[in-house]
Scaffold this motif. Structure first.
Motif, mmCIF file in Angstrom:
data_model
loop_
_atom_site.group_PDB
_atom_site.id
_atom_site.type_symbol
_atom_site.label_atom_id
_atom_site.label_comp_id
_atom_site.label_asym_id
_atom_site.label_seq_id
_atom_site.Cartn_x
_atom_site.Cartn_y
_atom_site.Cartn_z
ATOM 1 N N ARG A 130 15.665 48.323 38.841
ATOM 2 C CA ARG A 130 14.815 47.391 38.103
ATOM 3 C C ARG A 130 14.102 46.445 39.061
ATOM 4 O O ARG A 130 12.921 46.140 38.900
ATOM 5 N N HIS A 131 14.834 45.920 40.040
ATOM 6 C CA HIS A 131 14.281 44.953 40.991
ATOM 7 C C HIS A 131 15.163 44.946 42.233
ATOM 8 O O HIS A 131 16.378 44.819 42.132
ATOM 9 N N ASN A 132 14.541 45.055 43.387
ATOM 10 C CA ASN A 132 15.301 45.056 44.633
ATOM 11 C C ASN A 132 14.783 43.957 45.551
ATOM 12 O O ASN A 132 13.802 44.143 46.263
ATOM 13 N N PRO A 133 15.445 42.791 45.560
ATOM 14 C CA PRO A 133 14.983 41.711 46.421
ATOM 15 C C PRO A 133 15.207 41.978 47.907
ATOM 16 O O PRO A 133 14.731 41.230 48.751
ATOM 17 N N TYR A 134 15.898 43.050 48.223
ATOM 18 C CA TYR A 134 16.198 43.387 49.612
ATOM 19 C C TYR A 134 15.384 44.579 50.099
ATOM 20 O O TYR A 134 15.682 45.163 51.141
ATOM 21 N N ALA A 135 14.368 44.947 49.360
ATOM 22 C CA ALA A 135 13.566 46.138 49.681
ATOM 23 C C ALA A 135 12.896 46.038 51.057
ATOM 24 O O ALA A 135 12.593 47.060 51.667
ATOM 25 N N HIS A 136 12.694 44.828 51.547
ATOM 26 C CA HIS A 136 12.054 44.651 52.853
ATOM 27 C C HIS A 136 12.991 44.996 54.023
ATOM 28 O O HIS A 136 12.553 45.090 55.160
ATOM 29 N N LYS A 141 21.029 48.078 55.874
ATOM 30 C CA LYS A 141 21.277 46.655 55.572
ATOM 31 C C LYS A 141 21.383 46.435 54.069
ATOM 32 O O LYS A 141 22.235 45.666 53.608
ATOM 33 N N GLN A 142 20.528 47.101 53.306
ATOM 34 C CA GLN A 142 20.617 46.987 51.849
ATOM 35 C C GLN A 142 21.989 47.435 51.358
ATOM 36 O O GLN A 142 22.587 46.794 50.488
ATOM 37 N N ASN A 146 24.466 45.061 49.263
ATOM 38 C CA ASN A 146 24.878 45.475 47.921
ATOM 39 C C ASN A 146 26.392 45.643 47.828
ATOM 40 O O ASN A 146 27.006 45.270 46.835
ATOM 41 N N ASN A 147 27.001 46.186 48.878
ATOM 42 C CA ASN A 147 28.453 46.322 48.903
ATOM 43 C C ASN A 147 29.117 44.945 48.881
ATOM 44 O O ASN A 147 30.089 44.718 48.154
ATOM 45 N N PHE A 148 28.583 44.012 49.660
ATOM 46 C CA PHE A 148 29.111 42.648 49.675
ATOM 47 C C PHE A 148 29.050 42.014 48.280
ATOM 48 O O PHE A 148 30.032 41.451 47.795
ATOM 49 N N LEU A 149 27.910 42.131 47.637
ATOM 50 C CA LEU A 149 27.751 41.519 46.313
ATOM 51 C C LEU A 149 28.677 42.163 45.279
ATOM 52 O O LEU A 149 29.330 41.465 44.492
ATOM 53 N N ALA A 150 28.748 43.491 45.273
ATOM 54 C CA ALA A 150 29.566 44.189 44.277
ATOM 55 C C ALA A 150 31.048 43.927 44.499
ATOM 56 O O ALA A 150 31.765 43.561 43.565
#
Length: 190
Positions: A130-136, A141-142, A146-150
């Motif tokens: 839906r939205h990836n604020p880390y796409a850059h 790294k993404q 994502n693993n850290f957040l989950a």
């Protein structure tokens, strides 16, 4: 037509028997103790009947977790795709914080974590589609972010449950949002 309804009713009753028995077993046993043999004996159905609905016990686990994830998707899809982290965090903790003992055990008990982590990986992919604020950032790294957040979100929830839900859910949500947003804020600024 009447015959179809009887078949549908039997199928429905069989699925309910499987699910109710599975729920009981999850609340009583570790994941490695749950077998098709034990489940079918408790549910009073033939093993072949089980296999008409599920290919294996892991497929039943995954089905249950997909259903739980779909409830989360319904809620997360109500907010804008470019949702701020605090909104996504709020939806996550509101959904997960209202689960019954069965889902708590699937999420928190160590023997169920493999299945649970799969569900949260699917949920995170849903959000990132839906939205990836880390796409850059590069994919490696993404993946780490994502693993850290989950895993951090799950561990915060698990600790809250282990502590007997000693703080109100809204305070947990606020605390987790602060911890998670400060953990990734420096990366978003780059």
């Amino acid at each position: 037509m009447i015959g179809d309804k009887k078949i549908d009713l039997r199928v429905q009753k069989t699925k309910e028997a499987i699910m109710n028995t599975f729920r009981e077993m999850v609340c009583e046993m570790d994941a490695n103790e749950i077998t098709v043999k034990e489940l079918t004996e408790r549910a009073r159905i033939h093993r072949k009947t089980f296999y008409l609905h599920y290919t294996c016990i892991e497929a039943l686990f995954e089905n249950v977790l997909k259903e739980a994830a779909s409830l989360y998707f319904e809620e997360i899809d109500k907010i804008p795709a470019s949702m701020p982290m605090n909104e996504a965090n709020r939806v996550f903790f509101e959904c997960i914080g209202q689960q019954d003992i069965f889902m708590e055990r699937l999420i928190c008990a160590p023997s169920y974590r493999t299945f649970c982590n799969k569900m949260f990986t699917v949920a995170l992919k849903h959000n990132r589609n839906r939205h990836n604020p880390y796409a850059h950032l590069c994919q490696a790294k993404q993946n780490i972010i994502n693993n850290f957040l989950a895993t951090s979100s799950l561990d915060i929830y698990r600790q809250w449950v282990a502590d007997g839900k000693a703080i109100p859910l809204d305070e947990l949500t606020e605390l987790s949002e602060t911890l998670l947003s400060h953990g990734v804020s420096s990366i978003l600024e780059k």
